[in-house]
Design an enzyme around this catalytic site. Sequence first.
Site, short mmCIF file in Angstrom:
data_model
loop_
_atom_site.label_atom_id
_atom_site.label_comp_id
_atom_site.label_asym_id
_atom_site.label_seq_id
_atom_site.Cartn_x
_atom_site.Cartn_y
_atom_site.Cartn_z
N ARG A 64 0.81 -1.22 0.00
CA ARG A 64 0.00 0.00 0.00
C ARG A 64 0.84 1.27 0.00
O ARG A 64 0.40 2.32 -0.49
CB ARG A 64 -0.95 -0.02 1.19
CG ARG A 64 -2.13 -0.96 1.01
CD ARG A 64 -3.19 -0.74 2.08
NE ARG A 64 -2.74 -1.17 3.39
CZ ARG A 64 -2.89 -2.40 3.88
NH1 ARG A 64 -3.47 -3.33 3.14
NH2 ARG A 64 -2.48 -2.71 5.09
N TYR A 68 0.32 4.93 -1.87
CA TYR A 68 0.29 6.21 -1.17
C TYR A 68 1.28 7.19 -1.79
O TYR A 68 0.99 8.39 -1.90
CB TYR A 68 0.62 6.00 0.31
CG TYR A 68 -0.35 5.12 1.05
CD1 TYR A 68 -1.65 4.92 0.58
CD2 TYR A 68 0.02 4.44 2.21
CE1 TYR A 68 -2.55 4.10 1.25
CE2 TYR A 68 -0.86 3.62 2.89
CZ TYR A 68 -2.14 3.45 2.42
OH TYR A 68 -3.03 2.65 3.09
N TYR A 90 -11.85 10.09 3.03
CA TYR A 90 -12.94 9.58 3.85
C TYR A 90 -12.63 9.75 5.34
O TYR A 90 -11.50 9.59 5.78
CB TYR A 90 -13.09 8.10 3.53
CG TYR A 90 -14.23 7.36 4.21
CD1 TYR A 90 -15.55 7.64 3.89
CD2 TYR A 90 -13.96 6.36 5.13
CE1 TYR A 90 -16.59 6.94 4.48
CE2 TYR A 90 -14.99 5.64 5.72
CZ TYR A 90 -16.30 5.94 5.41
OH TYR A 90 -17.32 5.24 6.00
#
Length: 240
Positions: A64, A68, A90
């Site tokens: 991940r 990013y 979010y």
Amino acid sequence: MTGRLSVVGTGIGAARLTDEARAAIEAAEDVLYLIPDAISVHAVLGLNPRARSLEHCYVEGEHRREAYARMVETILAPVRAGRSVCAAFYGHPGVFVLPSHDAVKQARLEGFEATMLPGISAEDCLFADLGVDPAEAGCQSYEATRFLERRPTIEPRAALVLWQIGVVGSANHSADFHAPRLRELVDRLRELYPDEHEVVVYEASSYVGIPPLIRPTPLADLAAAVTPASTLYVPPVERP
């Protein structure tokens, strides 16, 4: 014109988007967002039709952190071109959102104005939905994988919140439910709390009229109750 960056949170669901965040989204020349629910995406596009998703930065099976890094570069490219940019994430943009912090830090290092505006996080919803006051007995909060790796000293008489238990031990992006160290997490908690201690698997609702997931379960049975988006609330063993 000098570029600038605003990072905002869209809250947990479109109904929790703050007026401050709405204004920042509307005013920006470029809006980039990472939001999982369609209603919130629709709300952002309604405020600024030029908004674009950052979802393409993810690659299935890739770490991940690589995604990013791409997000940060995607956000900063128009800033460097002299444009006003709003990055919308979010929940709260400063709570478990690495690219938001990295983008703000890098923009400031390069001499651009960069601000972060708060949003309503899953933890805010948890306190409201479970009727928990974190000041009553104290509250400890950890990301689940780091909780396992660092083994911090825990005070069982204070509440414990563990984030991202639904992906504990997984560093790679995947569309499938994958928590390879979930059993290890349960075993670690059983070192600190009795098997019968009732914990709560929690998932905030993003939609008006739909209740949150609140799943009380004995600690020993925790693994069977976890969902991909779960947060874990462990009540104090005893009230001080």
